[in-house]
Each structure stands twice: as structure tokens, then as C-alpha cells.
Design a protein around this motif. Sequence first.
Motif, PDB file in Angstrom:
ATOM      1  N   SER A  12       0.849  -1.192   0.000  1.00 36.90           N
ATOM      2  CA  SER A  12       0.000   0.000   0.000  1.00 36.90           C
ATOM      3  C   SER A  12       0.883   1.239   0.000  1.00 36.90           C
ATOM      4  CB  SER A  12      -0.928   0.019   1.232  1.00 36.90           C
ATOM      5  OG  SER A  12      -0.156   0.113   2.424  1.00 36.90           O
ATOM      6  N   GLY A  13       0.266   2.387  -0.236  1.00 35.77           N
ATOM      7  CA  GLY A  13       0.956   3.661  -0.104  1.00 35.77           C
ATOM      8  C   GLY A  13       2.197   3.806  -0.961  1.00 35.77           C
ATOM      9  N   ILE A  14       3.215   4.461  -0.377  1.00 36.77           N
ATOM     10  CA  ILE A  14       4.423   4.751  -1.143  1.00 36.77           C
ATOM     11  C   ILE A  14       5.207   3.483  -1.483  1.00 36.77           C
ATOM     12  CG2 ILE A  14       4.593   7.075  -0.181  1.00 36.77           C
ATOM     13  CD1 ILE A  14       6.866   6.134   1.559  1.00 36.77           C
ATOM     14  N   GLY A  15       5.085   2.449  -0.642  1.00 34.27           N
ATOM     15  CA  GLY A  15       5.776   1.200  -0.939  1.00 34.27           C
ATOM     16  C   GLY A  15       5.248   0.556  -2.207  1.00 34.27           C
ATOM     17  N   ARG A  16       3.932   0.542  -2.331  1.00 36.43           N
ATOM     18  CA  ARG A  16       3.311  -0.028  -3.533  1.00 36.43           C
ATOM     19  C   ARG A  16       3.744   0.732  -4.785  1.00 36.43           C
ATOM     20  NH1 ARG A  16      -2.044  -2.563  -4.496  1.00 36.43           N
ATOM     21  NH2 ARG A  16      -2.550  -2.244  -6.694  1.00 36.43           N
ATOM     22  N   GLU A  17       3.732   2.064  -4.704  1.00 36.98           N
ATOM     23  CA  GLU A  17       4.115   2.882  -5.853  1.00 36.98           C
ATOM     24  C   GLU A  17       5.602   2.718  -6.163  1.00 36.98           C
ATOM     25  OE1 GLU A  17       3.329   5.789  -8.932  1.00 36.98           O
ATOM     26  OE2 GLU A  17       2.152   4.313  -7.806  1.00 36.98           O
ATOM     27  N   ALA A  18       6.424   2.632  -5.110  1.00 37.87           N
ATOM     28  CA  ALA A  18       7.865   2.451  -5.327  1.00 37.87           C
ATOM     29  C   ALA A  18       8.162   1.112  -5.985  1.00 37.87           C
ATOM     30  CB  ALA A  18       8.610   2.561  -4.004  1.00 37.87           C
ATOM     31  N   ALA A  19       7.418   0.071  -5.611  1.00 42.29           N
ATOM     32  CA  ALA A  19       7.612  -1.246  -6.222  1.00 42.29           C
ATOM     33  C   ALA A  19       7.366  -1.186  -7.721  1.00 42.29           C
ATOM     34  CB  ALA A  19       6.686  -2.266  -5.567  1.00 42.29           C
ATOM     35  N   ARG A  20       6.303  -0.516  -8.106  1.00 44.71           N
ATOM     36  CA  ARG A  20       5.987  -0.391  -9.533  1.00 44.71           C
ATOM     37  C   ARG A  20       7.053   0.415 -10.261  1.00 44.71           C
ATOM     38  NH1 ARG A  20       3.927   3.153 -12.800  1.00 44.71           N
ATOM     39  NH2 ARG A  20       3.541   4.661 -11.126  1.00 44.71           N
ATOM     40  N   LYS A  21       7.492   1.512  -9.676  1.00 44.42           N
ATOM     41  CA  LYS A  21       8.486   2.367 -10.310  1.00 44.42           C
ATOM     42  C   LYS A  21       9.825   1.644 -10.448  1.00 44.42           C
ATOM     43  CE  LYS A  21       6.527   6.817  -8.794  1.00 44.42           C
ATOM     44  NZ  LYS A  21       6.568   7.622 -10.027  1.00 44.42           N
ATOM     45  N   LEU A  22      10.198   0.872  -9.446  1.00 44.37           N
ATOM     46  CA  LEU A  22      11.450   0.103  -9.529  1.00 44.37           C
ATOM     47  C   LEU A  22      11.369  -0.933 -10.650  1.00 44.37           C
ATOM     48  CD1 LEU A  22      12.132  -0.400  -5.729  1.00 44.37           C
ATOM     49  CD2 LEU A  22      13.700   0.713  -7.333  1.00 44.37           C
ATOM     50  N   ALA A  23      10.212  -1.586 -10.765  1.00 45.55           N
ATOM     51  CA  ALA A  23      10.031  -2.577 -11.829  1.00 45.55           C
ATOM     52  C   ALA A  23      10.118  -1.914 -13.195  1.00 45.55           C
ATOM     53  CB  ALA A  23       8.695  -3.284 -11.662  1.00 45.55           C
ATOM     54  N   GLU A  24       9.534  -0.737 -13.334  1.00 44.03           N
ATOM     55  CA  GLU A  24       9.588  -0.018 -14.603  1.00 44.03           C
ATOM     56  C   GLU A  24      11.021   0.313 -14.995  1.00 44.03           C
ATOM     57  OE1 GLU A  24       5.299   2.362 -14.703  1.00 44.03           O
ATOM     58  OE2 GLU A  24       7.106   3.386 -13.975  1.00 44.03           O
ATOM     59  N   ARG A  25      11.889   0.435 -13.987  1.00 43.47           N
ATOM     60  CA  ARG A  25      13.296   0.724 -14.247  1.00 43.47           C
ATOM     61  C   ARG A  25      14.118  -0.541 -14.436  1.00 43.47           C
ATOM     62  NH1 ARG A  25      10.917   4.735 -11.922  1.00 43.47           N
ATOM     63  NH2 ARG A  25      11.693   6.888 -11.967  1.00 43.47           N
ATOM     64  N   GLY A  26      13.437  -1.680 -14.480  1.00 41.97           N
ATOM     65  CA  GLY A  26      14.107  -2.928 -14.798  1.00 41.97           C
ATOM     66  C   GLY A  26      14.604  -3.729 -13.623  1.00 41.97           C
ATOM     67  N   ALA A  27      14.286  -3.297 -12.406  1.00 43.32           N
ATOM     68  CA  ALA A  27      14.748  -4.028 -11.226  1.00 43.32           C
ATOM     69  C   ALA A  27      13.894  -5.275 -10.993  1.00 43.32           C
ATOM     70  CB  ALA A  27      14.693  -3.139  -9.991  1.00 43.32           C
ATOM     71  N   THR A  28      14.520  -6.303 -10.447  1.00 40.25           N
ATOM     72  CA  THR A  28      13.774  -7.440  -9.917  1.00 40.25           C
ATOM     73  C   THR A  28      13.340  -7.049  -8.516  1.00 40.25           C
ATOM     74  OG1 THR A  28      15.015  -9.066 -11.194  1.00 40.25           O
ATOM     75  CG2 THR A  28      13.897  -9.854  -9.215  1.00 40.25           C
ATOM     76  N   VAL A  29      12.039  -6.889  -8.324  1.00 38.95           N
ATOM     77  CA  VAL A  29      11.516  -6.345  -7.069  1.00 38.95           C
ATOM     78  C   VAL A  29      10.984  -7.465  -6.179  1.00 38.95           C
ATOM     79  CG1 VAL A  29       9.933  -4.695  -6.008  1.00 38.95           C
ATOM     80  CG2 VAL A  29      10.883  -4.233  -8.287  1.00 38.95           C
ATOM     81  N   LEU A  30      11.634  -7.658  -5.050  1.00 39.03           N
ATOM     82  CA  LEU A  30      11.161  -8.548  -4.006  1.00 39.03           C
ATOM     83  C   LEU A  30      10.505  -7.660  -2.962  1.00 39.03           C
ATOM     84  CD1 LEU A  30      14.508 -10.530  -3.565  1.00 39.03           C
ATOM     85  CD2 LEU A  30      12.798 -10.763  -5.391  1.00 39.03           C
ATOM     86  N   PHE A  31       9.301  -7.989  -2.546  1.00 44.09           N
ATOM     87  CA  PHE A  31       8.631  -7.079  -1.623  1.00 44.09           C
ATOM     88  C   PHE A  31       7.808  -7.841  -0.598  1.00 44.09           C
ATOM     89  CE2 PHE A  31       5.672  -7.767  -5.063  1.00 44.09           C
ATOM     90  CZ  PHE A  31       4.414  -7.789  -4.469  1.00 44.09           C
ATOM     91  N   THR A  32       7.511  -7.160   0.500  1.00 46.60           N
ATOM     92  CA  THR A  32       6.786  -7.786   1.601  1.00 46.60           C
ATOM     93  C   THR A  32       5.518  -7.015   1.935  1.00 46.60           C
ATOM     94  OG1 THR A  32       7.704  -6.538   3.487  1.00 46.60           O
ATOM     95  CG2 THR A  32       9.056  -8.341   2.583  1.00 46.60           C
ATOM     96  N   GLY A  33       4.656  -7.685   2.668  1.00 47.21           N
ATOM     97  CA  GLY A  33       3.438  -7.088   3.200  1.00 47.21           C
ATOM     98  C   GLY A  33       2.730  -8.128   4.044  1.00 47.21           C
ATOM     99  N   ARG A  34       1.736  -7.709   4.777  1.00 53.48           N
ATOM    100  CA  ARG A  34       1.003  -8.656   5.620  1.00 53.48           C
ATOM    101  C   ARG A  34      -0.222  -9.230   4.907  1.00 53.48           C
ATOM    102  NH1 ARG A  34      -0.464  -6.832  11.407  1.00 53.48           N
ATOM    103  NH2 ARG A  34      -1.421  -5.070  10.324  1.00 53.48           N
ATOM    104  N   VAL A 232       1.830  10.601  -3.100  1.00 55.63           N
ATOM    105  CA  VAL A 232       2.348   9.243  -2.983  1.00 55.63           C
ATOM    106  C   VAL A 232       3.409   9.000  -4.040  1.00 55.63           C
ATOM    107  CG1 VAL A 232       1.753   6.804  -3.230  1.00 55.63           C
ATOM    108  CG2 VAL A 232       0.263   8.321  -1.914  1.00 55.63           C
ATOM    109  N   SER A 233       3.170   9.480  -5.254  1.00 58.07           N
ATOM    110  CA  SER A 233       4.128   9.290  -6.338  1.00 58.07           C
ATOM    111  C   SER A 233       5.436  10.006  -6.047  1.00 58.07           C
ATOM    112  CB  SER A 233       3.539   9.799  -7.664  1.00 58.07           C
ATOM    113  OG  SER A 233       4.456   9.626  -8.717  1.00 58.07           O
ATOM    114  N   GLY A 234       5.359  11.234  -5.552  1.00 54.20           N
ATOM    115  CA  GLY A 234       6.568  11.983  -5.236  1.00 54.20           C
ATOM    116  C   GLY A 234       7.360  11.350  -4.116  1.00 54.20           C
ATOM    117  N   ALA A 235       6.660  10.840  -3.107  1.00 57.99           N
ATOM    118  CA  ALA A 235       7.335  10.164  -1.997  1.00 57.99           C
ATOM    119  C   ALA A 235       8.012   8.888  -2.471  1.00 57.99           C
ATOM    120  CB  ALA A 235       6.327   9.854  -0.896  1.00 57.99           C
ATOM    121  N   ALA A 236       7.336   8.154  -3.358  1.00 59.23           N
ATOM    122  CA  ALA A 236       7.928   6.930  -3.906  1.00 59.23           C
ATOM    123  C   ALA A 236       9.173   7.255  -4.717  1.00 59.23           C
ATOM    124  CB  ALA A 236       6.903   6.196  -4.767  1.00 59.23           C
TER     125      ALA A 236
END
Length: 298
Positions: A12-34, A232-236
Motif C-alpha cells: 500500500s501507499g508509497i511502498g506499492r508505488e515504489a515497487a511499480r516504479k522500480l520494476a519499470e526501471r528494470g529491477a527485480t523487485v522482491l517485496f513484503t506485506g502482511r 504518494v508518487s513523489g514520496a515513492a
Amino acid sequence: MDRVVLLTGATSGIGREAARKLAERGATVLFTGRDREAGADVLSAVRAAAPESGGEFYPVDFADFDAVRELARTVRTEYDRLDALVNNAGTSRSERRTTEDGVELTFAVNHLAPFLLTNLLAPRLRASAPARVVTTSSALHENGSLSDLDAVVRGEEFDALDAYADSKLANVLFTRELADRLAGTGVTANCVHPGWIPGTRLVRNATGFSRLFTSAASLVASVAPVGPFESVSGAADALVSLATSDEVADVSGAYFDRRERASPAAAVNDEELRTRLWRRSAELVGLPASVPEGDPLR
């Protein structure tokens, strides 16, 4: 960008947006949540953003240190490199709660869990150097106090915003001490205040005029960022920049206000406090005080 990034608190929040942005930059994104359902939704978005880069969701409750240890084991088993660890998972509780070990939950989730995870993954980060550790803090760290550390750990005379501020001060102290301990390894450590985010759960812990002002300003910021408030986008973007930008590749031990380097609270310069926090944190999570020099998973 061919990076492997572990991002906590990304459903959720900035983490969710950051995950998407990292993927768009070609990163393999491993992420957590409950939340498993939310995790599956984010994983679909990550893979859609960059089908060739992959990604993985790990359901983890950061109040459970055994679950944090299992996450570290899994990541080290499944991936032979880790280019960045972004400690973004956090909580703010309106009422005092403790872990099974009697640690106040805000301090446990916001500080002790990332302290534990970072130290367990330090060997993989060092082997992958240059690598980075980024931790989400808050400008509220300036209101924190760890002079009576054991009282903070137990949550004595609990106040929600005070507990949050204390945990965020711990984040900045941890970052500075970690940077010193990792000096010369090729692994940097920095922390960031992402701005005040619209819809933040902290609003519910404010009272009176502060609550009304914060709610109104957050509503405005959801349309266009204003003053200390951020989208949220700016924080991410701030998280992604610290995890990937060449401009901060050699910066370590710094505190950022969004994408600008800033001066943290004066308490961060207290070497004795940093050392005391590190040693007590290691005791609380069952690690030797010497980490990250050794390999605590061996």
C-alpha cells in the motif's frame, strides 16, 4: 537497470508505488506485506510493469522476528545478489501493544525488525557491492527521545505520536551507525523523510486543530503537493532515487528530506547514544553486537 531490490511494506501507499516504479526501471523487485491478497495484486502490477524482470511477494508480519529471520534466509537462498534493501515497512498504533517479548509494537516493527533484517542480509549486500540500504524515517524523528531507552522499548507512559517519533529517531541513529560500520565495504546506508503523505494513518492520532489542519492539507496535497506535504508518487520517487540514482551512489550516513539532503536532529550526532541503541537492539533481537561484520545466519 539490472538490480535486485528487496522492498518491505509494499502492499500500500508509497511502498506499492515504489515497487511499480522500480520494476519499470528494470529491477527485480522482491517485496513484503502482511495482506496476501494485496500482495498478489501488487505482484501483478510489478510483473506487468516489467514482465522480463520478474518479482516476488513475501507475506511477512514484522512484529514477528522469527518471520523476519525466515525472510532473510529465503532471500539469501533464492537470490545470489541483493543490490538494495529498502526498509519501508512501518506502523503507528493508537493504543499500546507489545510483542510476545514485551517490546512496544511501534518500536519493534519500525526499528527492531529492519535492524534485524538489515544485519541478516548484510553479508549478501557486501557480496553484491556496490549496494545500498535505504530506510524510511520521518521528520517527526526530531520530536523523538531515546534518553530512557528501556522505557521506550517497554512503551511506558505510551503516547502514539511519541512512540512513532521515538521509532523514527531510532531509524536515523541506526542509519548513521550502520554507515560507519559498513564504511569501506561498498555498501551505503541512508534514510529519508518522504514528506507528509495524504491519507497517512498518523492523521488519526492527531487531535483538535492539528487533526483538522493535517486532514485539510492532506486533501490539498492529494491534488498537488504543497509545503511539507507530498504526493504518494513523489514520496515513492524519493525512495527509488536513493535506491538507484547515480547521484547518491557514494553518499552514506545521510538523512534526506524527500530528494534533498537535510540535517537530522542533533541527537543523531551522539555517538554514545548510537552505540547504546545498537547494542540494546542486538540484545533484543538475539544478534551479536559485532554485526554486520560477521554472518549471523551461519
